[in-house]
Motif scaffolding. Structure first.
Motif, PDB file in Angstrom:
ATOM      1  N   ASN A 190       0.366   2.894   4.815  1.00  0.00           N
ATOM      2  CA  ASN A 190       0.723   4.224   4.330  1.00  0.00           C
ATOM      3  C   ASN A 190       0.639   4.455   2.894  1.00  0.00           C
ATOM      4  OD1 ASN A 190       1.836   6.811   4.157  1.00  0.00           O
ATOM      5  ND2 ASN A 190       3.993   6.365   5.026  1.00  0.00           N
ATOM      6  N   ALA A 191      -0.031   5.420   2.292  1.00  0.00           N
ATOM      7  CA  ALA A 191      -0.526   5.151   0.863  1.00  0.00           C
ATOM      8  C   ALA A 191      -0.060   6.716   0.353  1.00  0.00           C
ATOM      9  CB  ALA A 191      -1.917   4.641   0.450  1.00  0.00           C
ATOM     10  N   THR A 192       0.259   6.719  -0.832  1.00  0.00           N
ATOM     11  CA  THR A 192       0.333   8.085  -1.452  1.00  0.00           C
ATOM     12  C   THR A 192      -0.209   7.901  -2.990  1.00  0.00           C
ATOM     13  OG1 THR A 192       2.423   8.665  -0.205  1.00  0.00           O
ATOM     14  CG2 THR A 192       2.086   9.973  -2.199  1.00  0.00           C
ATOM     15  N   ILE A 193      -1.095   8.708  -3.453  1.00  0.00           N
ATOM     16  CA  ILE A 193      -1.723   8.716  -4.680  1.00  0.00           C
ATOM     17  C   ILE A 193      -0.818   9.333  -5.454  1.00  0.00           C
ATOM     18  CG2 ILE A 193      -3.587   9.180  -6.204  1.00  0.00           C
ATOM     19  CD1 ILE A 193      -5.370   8.841  -3.904  1.00  0.00           C
ATOM     20  N   PRO A 194      -0.202   8.714  -6.746  1.00  0.00           N
ATOM     21  CA  PRO A 194       0.796   9.458  -7.596  1.00  0.00           C
ATOM     22  C   PRO A 194       0.179  10.571  -8.393  1.00  0.00           C
ATOM     23  CG  PRO A 194       0.194   7.564  -8.430  1.00  0.00           C
ATOM     24  CD  PRO A 194      -0.463   7.381  -6.892  1.00  0.00           C
ATOM     25  N   ASN A 195       0.866  11.610  -8.591  1.00  0.00           N
ATOM     26  CA  ASN A 195       0.439  12.780  -9.177  1.00  0.00           C
ATOM     27  C   ASN A 195      -0.940  13.633  -8.832  1.00  0.00           C
ATOM     28  OD1 ASN A 195       2.113  12.405 -11.330  1.00  0.00           O
ATOM     29  ND2 ASN A 195       1.100  10.599 -11.980  1.00  0.00           N
ATOM     30  N   SER A 196      -1.039  13.581  -7.385  1.00  0.00           N
ATOM     31  CA  SER A 196      -2.236  13.856  -6.664  1.00  0.00           C
ATOM     32  C   SER A 196      -1.991  15.231  -6.232  1.00  0.00           C
ATOM     33  CB  SER A 196      -2.998  12.876  -5.942  1.00  0.00           C
ATOM     34  OG  SER A 196      -2.292  12.716  -4.843  1.00  0.00           O
ATOM     35  N   GLY A 197      -2.836  15.958  -5.883  1.00  0.00           N
ATOM     36  CA  GLY A 197      -2.696  17.361  -4.968  1.00  0.00           C
ATOM     37  C   GLY A 197      -3.800  17.250  -4.011  1.00  0.00           C
ATOM     38  N   HIS A 198      -3.517  18.214  -2.956  1.00  0.00           N
ATOM     39  CA  HIS A 198      -4.459  18.227  -1.871  1.00  0.00           C
ATOM     40  C   HIS A 198      -6.021  18.133  -2.104  1.00  0.00           C
ATOM     41  CE1 HIS A 198      -5.374  19.013   2.223  1.00  0.00           C
ATOM     42  NE2 HIS A 198      -6.395  20.146   1.740  1.00  0.00           N
ATOM     43  N   SER A 199      -6.335  18.793  -3.058  1.00  0.00           N
ATOM     44  CA  SER A 199      -7.784  18.781  -3.399  1.00  0.00           C
ATOM     45  C   SER A 199      -8.457  17.707  -3.935  1.00  0.00           C
ATOM     46  CB  SER A 199      -8.247  20.212  -4.091  1.00  0.00           C
ATOM     47  OG  SER A 199      -7.752  19.722  -5.505  1.00  0.00           O
ATOM     48  N   PRO A 223      -1.428   0.436 -10.428  1.00  0.00           N
ATOM     49  CA  PRO A 223      -0.052   0.838 -10.736  1.00  0.00           C
ATOM     50  C   PRO A 223       0.432   2.224 -10.340  1.00  0.00           C
ATOM     51  CG  PRO A 223      -0.857  -0.315 -12.621  1.00  0.00           C
ATOM     52  CD  PRO A 223      -2.240   0.159 -11.787  1.00  0.00           C
ATOM     53  N   GLY A 224       1.567   2.289  -9.724  1.00  0.00           N
ATOM     54  CA  GLY A 224       2.104   3.666  -9.275  1.00  0.00           C
ATOM     55  C   GLY A 224       1.506   3.941  -7.996  1.00  0.00           C
ATOM     56  N   LEU A 225       0.665   3.213  -7.321  1.00  0.00           N
ATOM     57  CA  LEU A 225      -0.051   3.599  -6.107  1.00  0.00           C
ATOM     58  C   LEU A 225       1.142   3.319  -4.869  1.00  0.00           C
ATOM     59  CD1 LEU A 225      -2.108   4.439  -3.961  1.00  0.00           C
ATOM     60  CD2 LEU A 225      -2.954   2.144  -4.099  1.00  0.00           C
ATOM     61  N   GLU A 226       1.486   4.096  -4.196  1.00  0.00           N
ATOM     62  CA  GLU A 226       2.493   3.703  -3.401  1.00  0.00           C
ATOM     63  C   GLU A 226       2.078   3.630  -2.159  1.00  0.00           C
ATOM     64  OE1 GLU A 226       5.123   7.242  -2.829  1.00  0.00           O
ATOM     65  OE2 GLU A 226       5.108   7.789  -5.097  1.00  0.00           O
ATOM     66  N   LEU A 227       2.185   2.374  -1.865  1.00  0.00           N
ATOM     67  CA  LEU A 227       1.302   1.679  -0.721  1.00  0.00           C
ATOM     68  C   LEU A 227       2.225   0.709   0.318  1.00  0.00           C
ATOM     69  CD1 LEU A 227      -1.302   0.933   1.085  1.00  0.00           C
ATOM     70  CD2 LEU A 227      -1.901  -0.551  -0.789  1.00  0.00           C
ATOM     71  N   THR A 228       2.606   1.044   1.362  1.00  0.00           N
ATOM     72  CA  THR A 228       3.501  -0.007   2.372  1.00  0.00           C
ATOM     73  C   THR A 228       2.271  -0.475   3.493  1.00  0.00           C
ATOM     74  OG1 THR A 228       4.243   1.832   3.478  1.00  0.00           O
ATOM     75  CG2 THR A 228       5.435   1.038   1.599  1.00  0.00           C
ATOM     76  N   LYS A 229       2.699  -1.393   4.073  1.00  0.00           N
ATOM     77  CA  LYS A 229       2.091  -1.991   5.250  1.00  0.00           C
ATOM     78  C   LYS A 229       3.293  -2.188   6.558  1.00  0.00           C
ATOM     79  CE  LYS A 229      -0.636  -5.479   7.278  1.00  0.00           C
ATOM     80  NZ  LYS A 229      -1.031  -6.933   7.328  1.00  0.00           N
ATOM     81  N   GLU A 230       3.042  -1.609   7.673  1.00  0.00           N
ATOM     82  CA  GLU A 230       3.942  -2.085   8.926  1.00  0.00           C
ATOM     83  C   GLU A 230       3.307  -2.940   9.703  1.00  0.00           C
ATOM     84  OE1 GLU A 230       6.106   1.063  10.551  1.00  0.00           O
ATOM     85  OE2 GLU A 230       6.167   2.369   8.588  1.00  0.00           O
ATOM     86  N   ALA A 259      -2.184   9.862   1.179  1.00  0.00           N
ATOM     87  CA  ALA A 259      -1.912  11.287   1.207  1.00  0.00           C
ATOM     88  C   ALA A 259      -1.771  11.628  -0.242  1.00  0.00           C
ATOM     89  CB  ALA A 259      -0.551  11.522   1.786  1.00  0.00           C
ATOM     90  N   SER A 260      -1.721  12.841  -0.652  1.00  0.00           N
ATOM     91  CA  SER A 260      -1.101  13.310  -2.038  1.00  0.00           C
ATOM     92  C   SER A 260       0.117  13.347  -2.111  1.00  0.00           C
ATOM     93  CB  SER A 260      -1.931  14.668  -2.309  1.00  0.00           C
ATOM     94  OG  SER A 260      -1.327  15.797  -1.377  1.00  0.00           O
ATOM     95  N   GLU A 261       0.741  13.521  -3.321  1.00  0.00           N
ATOM     96  CA  GLU A 261       2.110  13.483  -3.561  1.00  0.00           C
ATOM     97  C   GLU A 261       2.627  14.783  -2.876  1.00  0.00           C
ATOM     98  OE1 GLU A 261       3.982  11.557  -7.311  1.00  0.00           O
ATOM     99  OE2 GLU A 261       3.287  13.472  -7.704  1.00  0.00           O
ATOM    100  N   TRP A 262       3.589  14.735  -2.111  1.00  0.00           N
ATOM    101  CA  TRP A 262       4.309  15.618  -1.450  1.00  0.00           C
ATOM    102  C   TRP A 262       5.512  16.296  -2.005  1.00  0.00           C
ATOM    103  CZ3 TRP A 262       2.002  18.120   2.576  1.00  0.00           C
ATOM    104  CH2 TRP A 262       2.983  18.948   3.275  1.00  0.00           C
ATOM    105  N   PRO A 263       5.624  17.375  -2.460  1.00  0.00           N
ATOM    106  CA  PRO A 263       6.974  17.808  -2.807  1.00  0.00           C
ATOM    107  C   PRO A 263       8.409  17.624  -2.251  1.00  0.00           C
ATOM    108  CG  PRO A 263       5.124  19.524  -2.975  1.00  0.00           C
ATOM    109  CD  PRO A 263       4.699  18.556  -2.076  1.00  0.00           C
ATOM    110  N   SER A 264       9.230  17.127  -2.841  1.00  0.00           N
ATOM    111  CA  SER A 264      10.443  16.716  -1.999  1.00  0.00           C
ATOM    112  C   SER A 264      11.103  17.868  -1.348  1.00  0.00           C
ATOM    113  CB  SER A 264      11.625  16.017  -2.894  1.00  0.00           C
ATOM    114  OG  SER A 264      11.804  16.763  -4.054  1.00  0.00           O
TER     115      SER A 264
END
Length: 112
Positions: free
Chosen positions: A39-48, A104-111, A14-19
């Motif tokens: 579950n991964a979120t690319i920091p400073n990214s947007g939908h496009s 670095p900064g990539l938010e990545l978790t594994k369940e 996913a892209s970064e989601w506004p809190s």
């Protein structure tokens, strides 16, 4: 998805989601998984940033891209998706979690 448990390897990128907005994905995936779930979120990214739009229209307010450089977003996305497919479709010995040290900064978790 709301009433099911994931039984196959799954990845969510996913892209970064506004809190200030509700995180509906937390509700969708709340039942958990019986298999690997990334579950991964690319920091400073947007939908496009998951499309070629930022390369064609380099105006963030118009293209809905984040502040990340478009090429970097594509590199992260490509490496992540290819690693997942290599591991689970081609049975290659891939350590997907190693992408955190590569980006670095990539938010990545594994369940599981």
């Amino acid at each position: 998805m709301i009433d099911t448990v994931l039984t196959k390897p799954f990845t969510y990128l996913a892209s970064e989601w506004p809190s200030t907005l509700p995180d509906l994905n937390a509700l969708i995936f709340h039942n958990g998984t019986l298999s690997d779930f990334y579950n991964a979120t690319i920091p400073n990214s947007g939908h496009s940033n998951f499309m070629d739009v930022p390369l064609m229209i380099n105006i963030p307010v118009v293209n809905e891209a984040g502040s990340i450089k478009s090429e970097k977003a594509y590199a992260i996305t490509t490496d992540f998706v290819v690693s997942f497919f290599d591991k689970y479709l081609l049975d290659k010995p891939v350590e997907i979690m190693d992408l955190k040290s590569e980006y670095p900064g990539l938010e990545l978790t594994k369940e599981n």
